[in-house]
Design a protein around this motif. Structure first.
Motif, PDB file in Angstrom:
ATOM      1  N   SER A   1      14.608   1.175  18.582  1.00 58.38           N
ATOM      2  CA  SER A   1      15.385   2.405  18.408  1.00 58.38           C
ATOM      3  C   SER A   1      16.145   2.774  19.677  1.00 58.38           C
ATOM      4  N   PHE A   2      15.637   2.358  20.843  1.00 61.49           N
ATOM      5  CA  PHE A   2      16.269   2.716  22.107  1.00 61.49           C
ATOM      6  C   PHE A   2      17.282   1.681  22.575  1.00 61.49           C
ATOM      7  N   ALA A   3      17.602   0.715  21.737  1.00 61.26           N
ATOM      8  CA  ALA A   3      18.552  -0.333  22.115  1.00 61.26           C
ATOM      9  C   ALA A   3      19.984   0.156  21.944  1.00 61.26           C
TER      10      ALA A   3
ATOM     11  N   PRO B   1      24.051   1.366  23.190  1.00 64.18           N
ATOM     12  CA  PRO B   1      24.584   2.559  23.871  1.00 64.18           C
ATOM     13  C   PRO B   1      24.194   3.868  23.201  1.00 64.18           C
ATOM     14  N   PHE B   2      23.786   3.820  21.947  1.00 62.30           N
ATOM     15  CA  PHE B   2      23.392   5.047  21.239  1.00 62.30           C
ATOM     16  C   PHE B   2      21.886   5.096  20.995  1.00 62.30           C
ATOM     17  N   GLY B   3      21.122   4.401  21.824  1.00 64.78           N
ATOM     18  CA  GLY B   3      19.682   4.332  21.637  1.00 64.78           C
ATOM     19  C   GLY B   3      18.993   5.676  21.801  1.00 64.78           C
ATOM     20  N   HIS B   4      17.863   5.817  21.117  1.00 61.46           N
ATOM     21  CA  HIS B   4      17.075   7.045  21.199  1.00 61.46           C
ATOM     22  C   HIS B   4      15.599   6.671  21.038  1.00 61.46           C
ATOM     23  N   TRP B   5      14.746   7.553  21.483  1.00 60.56           N
ATOM     24  CA  TRP B   5      13.313   7.305  21.381  1.00 60.56           C
ATOM     25  C   TRP B   5      12.798   7.681  20.000  1.00 60.56           C
ATOM     26  N   ASP B   6      11.945   6.851  19.445  1.00 59.68           N
ATOM     27  CA  ASP B   6      11.224   7.157  18.213  1.00 59.68           C
ATOM     28  C   ASP B   6       9.891   7.785  18.634  1.00 59.68           C
ATOM     29  N   LEU B   7       9.813   9.114  18.571  1.00 64.98           N
ATOM     30  CA  LEU B   7       8.637   9.808  19.082  1.00 64.98           C
ATOM     31  C   LEU B   7       7.358   9.402  18.337  1.00 64.98           C
ATOM     32  N   GLY B   8       7.469   9.159  17.047  1.00 63.83           N
ATOM     33  CA  GLY B   8       6.306   8.713  16.302  1.00 63.83           C
ATOM     34  C   GLY B   8       5.784   7.374  16.822  1.00 63.83           C
ATOM     35  N   GLN B   9       6.697   6.455  17.119  1.00 60.26           N
ATOM     36  CA  GLN B   9       6.292   5.158  17.660  1.00 60.26           C
ATOM     37  C   GLN B   9       5.690   5.306  19.050  1.00 60.26           C
ATOM     38  N   LEU B  10       6.263   6.179  19.872  1.00 64.16           N
ATOM     39  CA  LEU B  10       5.728   6.384  21.214  1.00 64.16           C
ATOM     40  C   LEU B  10       4.325   6.988  21.165  1.00 64.16           C
TER      41      LEU B  10
ATOM     42  N   GLN C   1      18.806  -4.349  27.234  1.00 67.08           N
ATOM     43  CA  GLN C   1      17.799  -3.946  28.216  1.00 67.08           C
ATOM     44  C   GLN C   1      16.392  -4.050  27.638  1.00 67.08           C
ATOM     45  N   GLN C   2      16.273  -4.765  26.536  1.00 67.40           N
ATOM     46  CA  GLN C   2      14.985  -4.805  25.842  1.00 67.40           C
ATOM     47  C   GLN C   2      14.188  -6.072  26.150  1.00 67.40           C
ATOM     48  N   GLY C   3      14.555  -6.755  27.250  1.00 72.02           N
ATOM     49  CA  GLY C   3      13.853  -7.991  27.574  1.00 72.02           C
ATOM     50  C   GLY C   3      12.368  -7.781  27.815  1.00 72.02           C
TER      51      GLY C   3
ATOM     52  N   TRP D   1       9.113   3.411  27.572  1.00 72.91           N
ATOM     53  CA  TRP D   1       9.304   4.828  27.883  1.00 72.91           C
ATOM     54  C   TRP D   1       8.649   5.160  29.225  1.00 72.91           C
ATOM     55  N   ALA D   2       7.454   4.637  29.474  1.00 68.72           N
ATOM     56  CA  ALA D   2       6.768   4.912  30.740  1.00 68.72           C
ATOM     57  C   ALA D   2       7.564   4.378  31.929  1.00 68.72           C
ATOM     58  N   ALA D   3       8.215   3.215  31.748  1.00 69.38           N
ATOM     59  CA  ALA D   3       8.980   2.619  32.841  1.00 69.38           C
ATOM     60  C   ALA D   3      10.297   3.340  33.072  1.00 69.38           C
ATOM     61  N   GLU D   4      10.910   3.861  32.023  1.00 69.32           N
ATOM     62  CA  GLU D   4      12.201   4.557  32.156  1.00 69.32           C
ATOM     63  C   GLU D   4      12.261   5.702  31.156  1.00 69.32           C
ATOM     64  N   PRO D   5      11.588   6.815  31.453  1.00 71.81           N
ATOM     65  CA  PRO D   5      11.507   7.918  30.476  1.00 71.81           C
ATOM     66  C   PRO D   5      12.843   8.585  30.184  1.00 71.81           C
ATOM     67  N   HIS D   6      13.817   8.465  31.078  1.00 69.64           N
ATOM     68  CA  HIS D   6      15.120   9.110  30.884  1.00 69.64           C
ATOM     69  C   HIS D   6      16.168   8.131  30.364  1.00 69.64           C
ATOM     70  N   LEU D   7      15.732   7.070  29.732  1.00 63.31           N
ATOM     71  CA  LEU D   7      16.662   6.053  29.247  1.00 63.31           C
ATOM     72  C   LEU D   7      17.648   6.630  28.234  1.00 63.31           C
ATOM     73  N   ALA D   8      17.139   7.347  27.233  1.00 66.87           N
ATOM     74  CA  ALA D   8      18.012   7.888  26.188  1.00 66.87           C
ATOM     75  C   ALA D   8      18.984   8.912  26.767  1.00 66.87           C
ATOM     76  N   GLU D   9      18.512   9.767  27.669  1.00 68.80           N
ATOM     77  CA  GLU D   9      19.399  10.753  28.280  1.00 68.80           C
ATOM     78  C   GLU D   9      20.454  10.074  29.135  1.00 68.80           C
ATOM     79  N   ARG D  10      20.079   9.033  29.827  1.00 67.00           N
ATOM     80  CA  ARG D  10      21.051   8.316  30.659  1.00 67.00           C
ATOM     81  C   ARG D  10      22.140   7.680  29.802  1.00 67.00           C
ATOM     82  N   LYS D  11      21.763   7.112  28.673  1.00 63.17           N
ATOM     83  CA  LYS D  11      22.767   6.510  27.797  1.00 63.17           C
ATOM     84  C   LYS D  11      23.689   7.565  27.209  1.00 63.17           C
TER      85      LYS D  11
END
Length: 308
Positions: free
Chosen positions: A67-69, A71-80, A192-194, A268-278
């Motif tokens: 879901s976070f992949a 340019p328009f990626g976002h976090w799936d809170l249920g998955q997290l 960035q999903q490597g 998410w733990a490694a980059e919690p602001h990923l979605a906001e940055r995108k």
């Protein structure tokens, strides 16, 4: 007599190039024979599984959909939240997460009271007190996830000599190399999903039969995994099994799903602001495009009546 000596000398001079050519032919023939013998020996060694070390990982991690992949990626809170549950019930027995504070879990959709209750489930060493001694107390939101071992040496001693890595930045630190020209396309697709792809592949990669070429490299007490980056086998046994962690939202309780959830949580733990940055980057790009258009229009307006 003089004529005889001259004839013998001339014959010797003529024979020297011929002897040199014959010697060179013998040398080349011997080298070719040695090369052929070496090639045959190499093939025999490869057939016996003693050839040169292969490149690791033996298999490239497959690309998954996250879901976070993009340019328009976002976090799936249920998955997290499911990934946090997998980490707490399984992974935290060996792996620390010393750079993540309990208060950061509010970003996963938990309330302040839920975060306080979650932190209180952990025991944190604090101090010194008035007597100069360290003491244990329940965790509070400002505390960080405690390590399951007191130090690196104790972690290694409890895990067959291999200390489990910290999970805080592992999703950014682990990723299989993507050769040419794949890495060029990654610049366009913002791949960035490597790390999550690698973590998922590693968790689900156990139980496969190793090829003969690496059988002799697998040591006793280790587990073959073709997706492992540092060798054909690793000290960590299969960490998950079907039905090991109970989900209350109806999500399938399989190893594949557990691996996806905990990999997303680690990202998410490694980059919690990923979605906001995108999101910020996307807005910035739109602004730059509009601003460039306005500059071009102003330039044409200012210089419209100027002869060129």
């Amino acid at each position: 007599m003089t004529k005889l000596l001259s004839a013998l000398l001339a014959f010797g001079l003529m024979a020297m190039p011929l002897q040199a050519a014959m010697a060179q032919d013998k040398t080349e023939s011997a080298a070719a024979s040695a090369g052929a013998a070496s090639k045959d020996a190499g093939q025999d060694a490869a057939a016996e599984g003693h050839a040169e070390l292969p490149h690791f990982p033996l298999k490239e991690p497959p690309e998954l959909s996250w879901s976070f992949a993009g340019p328009f990626g976002h976090w799936d809170l249920g998955q997290l939240q499911r990934g946090l549950k997998v980490y707490k019930e399984v992974c935290s027995a060996c792996h620390s997460m010393r750079l993540v504070a309990f208060r950061n879990l509010k970003a996963l959709g938990y309330s302040d009271d839920q975060v306080k209750a979650f932190a209180a489930q952990y025991t944190v060493k604090d101090g010194p007190n008035g007597d100069g001694e360290m003491f244990d107390r329940p965790g509070i939101p400002s505390d960080y996830f405690p390590s399951p071992f007191p130090n690196h040496e104790a972690a290694a001693a409890a895990n067959n000599g291999a200390a489990p890595p910290d999970f805080s930045l592992l999703a950014k630190a682990r990723a299989a190399e993507r050769g040419f020209p794949t890495f060029l396309f990654d610049l366009v697709t913002q791949y960035q999903q490597g790390g999550p792809d690698y973590i998922h592949a590693l968790i689900t990669g156990y139980g496969q039969t190793p090829p003969k070429s690496v059988e002799h490299l697998i040591q006793d007490g280790t587990y073959y995994n073709p997706y492992f980056m540092s060798g054909p086998a690793l000290a960590m046994p299969p960490p998950l099994s079907d039905g090991q962690v109970e989900y209350t939202d109806g999500t399938p309780q399989t190893v594949d799903q557990y691996a996806r959830d905990v990999a997303a949580f680690m990202m998410w733990a490694a980059e919690p602001h990923l979605a906001e940055r995108k999101a910020t980057g996307f807005v910035t790009m739109i602004f730059l495009i509009v601003f460039a258009g306005l500059l071009f229009a102003v330039k044409r307006r200012v210089w419209a009546n100027t002869p060129h």
